[in-house]
Design an enzyme around this catalytic site. Structure first.
Site, PDB file in Angstrom:
ATOM      1  N   LYS A   1       6.633  -0.953  16.535  1.00  0.00           N
ATOM      2  CA  LYS A   1       6.446  -1.308  15.133  1.00  0.00           C
ATOM      3  C   LYS A   1       6.878  -2.751  14.881  1.00  0.00           C
ATOM      4  CE  LYS A   1       7.477   3.297  13.201  1.00  0.00           C
ATOM      5  NZ  LYS A   1       6.240   3.504  12.442  1.00  0.00           N
TER       6      LYS A   1
ATOM      7  N   ARG B   1       3.267  13.860  15.267  1.00  0.00           N
ATOM      8  CA  ARG B   1       2.349  14.990  15.444  1.00  0.00           C
ATOM      9  C   ARG B   1       2.513  15.644  16.815  1.00  0.00           C
ATOM     10  NH1 ARG B   1      -2.606  11.143  14.216  1.00  0.00           N
ATOM     11  NH2 ARG B   1      -0.916  10.294  12.944  1.00  0.00           N
TER      12      ARG B   1
ATOM     13  N   GLU C   1       3.727   9.610  17.096  1.00  0.00           N
ATOM     14  CA  GLU C   1       4.566  10.534  17.873  1.00  0.00           C
ATOM     15  C   GLU C   1       4.926  11.796  17.114  1.00  0.00           C
ATOM     16  OE1 GLU C   1       7.270   9.435  14.993  1.00  0.00           O
ATOM     17  OE2 GLU C   1       5.886   8.125  16.038  1.00  0.00           O
TER      18      GLU C   1
ATOM     19  N   ASP D   1      12.552   5.857  14.765  1.00  0.00           N
ATOM     20  CA  ASP D   1      11.211   5.619  15.275  1.00  0.00           C
ATOM     21  C   ASP D   1      10.946   4.124  15.415  1.00  0.00           C
ATOM     22  OD1 ASP D   1       8.610   5.833  16.095  1.00  0.00           O
ATOM     23  OD2 ASP D   1       7.805   6.215  14.091  1.00  0.00           O
TER      24      ASP D   1
ATOM     25  N   LYS E   1       9.573  17.654  10.900  1.00  0.00           N
ATOM     26  CA  LYS E   1       9.620  16.567  11.882  1.00  0.00           C
ATOM     27  C   LYS E   1      11.003  15.925  11.919  1.00  0.00           C
ATOM     28  CE  LYS E   1       7.790  11.863  12.483  1.00  0.00           C
ATOM     29  NZ  LYS E   1       6.879  10.846  11.886  1.00  0.00           N
TER      30      LYS E   1
ATOM     31  N   ASP F   1      12.854   8.940   9.419  1.00  0.00           N
ATOM     32  CA  ASP F   1      11.718   9.638  10.010  1.00  0.00           C
ATOM     33  C   ASP F   1      12.041  11.090  10.375  1.00  0.00           C
ATOM     34  OD1 ASP F   1       9.013   9.378  10.472  1.00  0.00           O
ATOM     35  OD2 ASP F   1       9.231   8.781  12.554  1.00  0.00           O
TER      36      ASP F   1
ATOM     37  N   ASP G   1       3.090   5.383  18.599  1.00  0.00           N
ATOM     38  CA  ASP G   1       3.653   5.425  17.249  1.00  0.00           C
ATOM     39  C   ASP G   1       3.070   6.575  16.437  1.00  0.00           C
ATOM     40  OD1 ASP G   1       5.353   4.595  15.239  1.00  0.00           O
ATOM     41  OD2 ASP G   1       3.924   3.164  14.392  1.00  0.00           O
TER      42      ASP G   1
END
Length: 497
Positions: A273, A347, A345, A266, A261, A284, A343
């Site tokens: 967030k 996946r 995201e 993020d 990933k 991230d 959030d």
């Protein structure tokens, strides 16, 4: 990233003209004891070294560091005793204890030009890894970085001239340097590391190592239908990328796919967030960093495997063009996903990459990501969760524990699949509850893994980033987890199939 110069020597410790000589100590049943390899040093103190160290408060506990002037019988200036903790069964210390003690020693050697450490040959690989990882520092943005890491470390072993020792030194150094490469990526500020620059740097490292490299920009992603990557990246002025890297080793009998990933920052997108701690979301992309570093390592050590990495990169930002809760995205391969939370995201970009990776018909697929806060709730900051095909999941977890990264096997409960049902699309990107969030994310990913592929997913949300004080060989900031796990799994597949 600066790696100390490393060397093997069998020179007697009394003749080593170094700034600092490192010896190990352990917590014995009756108090402080010296670790194997320290006997000549003890002799230079006329047998009084244990007494001297004890008088200075040394106990041999793990990562304890005690410095004292070297005896006149030694040519070293300073003696550094580092604790290995309590020995295990049979009186031996674990490889992880050696790694952590070596890391603690390396951090204590900051500013030292030349050091040497005594140890047994069986401890060499762990000591080298711990030293290289412990000496790591990231000073790119510091106008005054302070003392430099130790410049040179000699490892004093009896069979220093043997091929086995040289091989152990080379392999351990390469693995530790790969960890530090991943750390460099994670620690780079997001205004400097965004999808385009991340892809450029990955391609530069990959081609220099002899890898085949392909970079898909936003036009290529759109043409080929990577709806997840494009959807997540739509809110940023910095468009997404997909990097493909391939290592074709000699006599490659197995095909392995790696996926990581790469969310370079993020915010959570429209599902924003909280502001507190958001600066850590520069990490991230830790899964992508680990995969890229591992691919360079695979080329460097020339694993006899056919390994292909598929690394999606995007920045998750809120804007007038951002994707929204309620949107339906068509993923690569045609499945549709209703977005209930922007959030979640990671996946979405991962399943595009997983589907593409499965088109290569790999025997094994390993994916890693800072995927869920639920991983930290379930397993804490230092223990990755490992999900996937039962047999391969357990194999990956065992290897992760053996190299000191501590992966723990977790289930993929069938009942959670129904909680991902969507009223609009093939599935939703989250469940309607907060229970088993790490497992639900794994179940979501499983929907996109091709039949017959043995696969494992490593959730490293906590272990990838250390926001507390340094410990052992682990610095503050990016940790480089799970590079050593990936390296161990690749080596195991190369050896066992």
């Amino acid at each position: 990233m600066t790696t100390p110069k490393l060397a093997l020597t069998d020179t007697a410790v009394t003749k080593l003209a170094v700034d600092t000589l490192v010896v190990g100590t352990v917590q014995g049943a009756d108090g402080l004891e010296l670790a194997p390899g320290a006997e000549p040093v003890a002799a230079a103190y006329d047998g009084d070294l244990v007494q001297v160290l004890t008088s200075l408060g040394a106990s041999g506990k793990a990562e304890e560091v005690v410095k004292l002037p070297a005896s006149g019988k030694l040519r070293a200036c300073v003696l550094l005793a580092v604790g290995l903790g309590k020995p295990g069964d049979g009186g031996a210390v674990t490889a992880e204890a050696v790694r952590r003690a070596s890391g603690a020693a390396a951090r204590a050697l900051t500013g030292v030009e030349h050091a040497a450490t005594t140890l047994s040959t069986s401890e060499l690989s762990a000591a080298v890894q711990g030293t290289v990882m412990g000496a790591y520092g990231f000073t790119r943005y510091k106008s005054n970085s302070g003392d430099d890491p130790v410049a040179q470390v000699d490892f004093v072993v009896d069979d220093a001239k043997a091929d086995g020792a040289a091989h152990a030194l080379k392999g351990a150094t390469a693995i530790a340097e790969a960890v530090n490469t991943a750390r460099d990526f994670v620690n780079t500020a997001p205004n400097d590391l965004y999808p385009a620059t991340f892809a450029e740097r990955a391609a530069e490292l990959g081609r220099a190592a002899g890898l085949e490299v392909e970079v898909l920009d936003e036009q290529a992603l759109r043409k080929q239908g990577f709806g997840g990557i494009l959807g997540v990246g739509a809110g940023s002025s910095r468009p997404p990328r997909l990097v493909r890297m391939r290592h074709k080793g000699p006599r490659a009998a197995k095909k392995v796919a790696l996926v990581g990933k790469g969310i370079t920052f993020d915010t959570g997108g429209i599902s924003l967030k909280p502001g507190q701690g958001m600066e850590e979301m520069t990490s991230d992309m830790s899964g992508a960093a680990a995969v890229i570093a591992t691919m360079v390592l695979a080329a460097r050590l020339n694993y006899p495997l056919d390994i292909t990495a598929t690394v999606p990169m995007a920045e998750n930002m809120p804007s007038g063009t951002a994707y929204r809760p309620g949107d339906v995205l068509t993923m690569y391969g045609g499945k549709t996903v209703e977005v209930l939370n922007t959030d979640a995201e990671g996946r979405l970009i991962l399943v595009d990459a997983i589907t593409r990776a499965c088109e290569d018909e790999p025997d094994y697929l390993i994916e890693t990501s800072t995927l869920t806060g639920a991983q930290v709730v379930a397993l804490g900051k230092r223990t990755p969760g490992v999900m996937g095909s039962d047999e391969f999941r357990d194999r990956v977890a065992r290897l992760s524990q053996a190299v000191g990264e501590g992966g723990w096997p977790m289930p993929l409960p069938e009942e959670l699949r129904g909680d991902l049902d969507s009223k609009l699309a093939d599935l939703a990107n989250i469940t309607g509850h907060r229970w088993g969030g790490m497992l639900a994310a794994g179940v979501f990913l499983q929907e996109f893994v091709a039949d017959g592929v043995q696969w494992a997913h490593l959730d490293i949300a906590g272990p990838a980033y250390n926001n507390s004080s340094p410990w052992g060989y682990t610095p503050k900031g990016g940790t480089g987890v799970p590079v050593r796990t990936l390296a161990a799994v690749l080596a195991d597949i190369a050896d066992r199939g």
